[in-house]
Motif scaffolding. Structure first.
Motif, PDB file in Angstrom:
ATOM      1  N   LYS A   1      -3.015   5.509  -1.719  1.00 31.92           N
ATOM      2  CA  LYS A   1      -3.523   4.508  -2.649  1.00 31.92           C
ATOM      3  C   LYS A   1      -4.111   3.327  -1.892  1.00 31.92           C
ATOM      4  O   LYS A   1      -3.826   3.112  -0.724  1.00 31.92           O
ATOM      5  CB  LYS A   1      -2.417   4.038  -3.585  1.00 31.92           C
ATOM      6  N   GLU A   2      -4.906   2.545  -2.592  1.00 29.69           N
ATOM      7  CA  GLU A   2      -5.474   1.350  -1.991  1.00 29.69           C
ATOM      8  C   GLU A   2      -4.425   0.238  -1.937  1.00 29.69           C
ATOM      9  O   GLU A   2      -3.488   0.201  -2.736  1.00 29.69           O
ATOM     10  CB  GLU A   2      -6.695   0.887  -2.787  1.00 29.69           C
ATOM     11  N   ARG A   3      -4.650  -0.677  -1.027  1.00 27.43           N
ATOM     12  CA  ARG A   3      -3.787  -1.848  -0.948  1.00 27.43           C
ATOM     13  C   ARG A   3      -3.903  -2.651  -2.237  1.00 27.43           C
ATOM     14  O   ARG A   3      -5.001  -2.803  -2.780  1.00 27.43           O
ATOM     15  CB  ARG A   3      -4.207  -2.708   0.242  1.00 27.43           C
ATOM     16  N   GLU A   4      -2.776  -3.161  -2.717  1.00 26.92           N
ATOM     17  CA  GLU A   4      -2.807  -3.937  -3.945  1.00 26.92           C
ATOM     18  C   GLU A   4      -2.055  -5.250  -3.775  1.00 26.92           C
ATOM     19  O   GLU A   4      -1.081  -5.342  -3.024  1.00 26.92           O
ATOM     20  CB  GLU A   4      -2.224  -3.149  -5.122  1.00 26.92           C
TER      21      GLU A   4
ATOM     22  N   GLN B   1       0.848  -1.183   0.000  1.00 26.59           N
ATOM     23  CA  GLN B   1       0.000   0.000   0.000  1.00 26.59           C
ATOM     24  C   GLN B   1       0.883   1.231   0.000  1.00 26.59           C
ATOM     25  O   GLN B   1       1.672   1.445   0.929  1.00 26.59           O
ATOM     26  CB  GLN B   1      -0.935   0.015   1.203  1.00 26.59           C
TER      27      GLN B   1
END
Length: 122
Positions: free
Chosen positions: A43-46, A39
């Motif tokens: 931003k969103e966790r990916e 993350q």
């Protein structure tokens, strides 16, 4: 219960390498698929990579394919993420997670570590 502790993060120049480790407690480590997620700020966790219980099956996000390698040592209750050819876009907090299968959705994972910071300078 499985407790996960990541290590190995740090500051590295673009083009460099780091190896992250995730040490697990508990006797059932070898029964779990293990994933790495990241993350970045804002931003969103990916999803990054996942490995099945035996190490015989792996899957990577397109953004890291060919640069990162996930592996595990069930005798040491540890999963690794070898990161090569790092770029600034890899900067993030990296988390390991334990789950029931080789899946990319973070919601499918049961246990999470606290994360380790990776910073890649340009």
């Amino acid at each position: 219960q499985v407790q996960l502790v990541e290590s190995g993060g740090g500051l590295v120049q673009a083009g460099g390498s780091l190896r992250l480790s995730c040490a697990a407690s508990g006797r059932t480590f070898s029964s779990y698929a293990m994933g790495w997620f990241r993350q970045a700020p804002g931003k969103e966790r990916e999803f990054v990579a996942v490995i099945n219980w035996s190490g015989g099956e792996t899957y990577y996000a397109d953004s890291v394919k060919g640069r990162f390698t996930i592996s595990r040592d069930n005798a040491k209750n540890t999963v690794y993420l070898q990161m090569n050819s790092l770029i600034p876009e890899d900067t993030a907090v990296y988390y390991c997670a334990a789950g029931p299968a080789v899946v990319v959705a973070g919601t499918e994972y049961d246990y999470w570590g606290q994360g380790t910071q990776v910073t890649v300078s340009s």
